[in-house]
Design a protein around this motif. Structure first.
Motif: not given
Length: 109
Positions: A26-32, A45-48, A56-58, A68-76
């Motif tokens: 989703i976009t920044v606007g949708e999140i806000a 917050h997205l920068k952090v 990730d951002v496209d 979401l980046r699945s690799q970081s969540l898999q690591e956790m």
């Protein structure tokens, strides 16, 4: 595990952003809009989250989609799994204690 992941997720708004992203990019606007915060706050917050490698951002035209980046969540998840056996053992011990307690009460009645 990268401690930045936990640090980033410790902030409630960022955790809510991750929960929103669970449903797809989703976009920044949708999140806000969904979190009822201003767009600059959402971007901060997205920068952090991006620096912690949780998102990730496209870019598509002039819109930025976050996902979401699945690799970081898999690591956790892997890190948390090392604690699951501890929890399971404690629950097994509690179950055994409760069974003994119930059996003892049944004999006393």
């Amino acid at each position: 595990m990268n401690p930045e992941i936990l640090r980033a997720l410790a902030e409630p708004t960022r955790l809510r952003i991750v929960e929103l992203l669970r449903n797809g990019p989703i976009t920044v606007g949708e999140i806000a809009s969904k979190l009822q915060i201003r767009q600059p706050q959402a971007s901060k917050h997205l920068k952090v989250l991006n620096e912690a490698q949780i998102v990730d951002v496209d870019s598509v035209a002039n819109r930025r989609f976050y996902k979401l980046r699945s690799q970081s969540l898999q690591e956790m998840d892997y890190w948390l799994s090392t604690f699951r056996s501890l929890w399971k053992n404690q629950y097994d011990e509690l179950d055994e204690y409760l069974t003994q307690f119930q059996n003892q009460r049944s004999r006393e009645e």
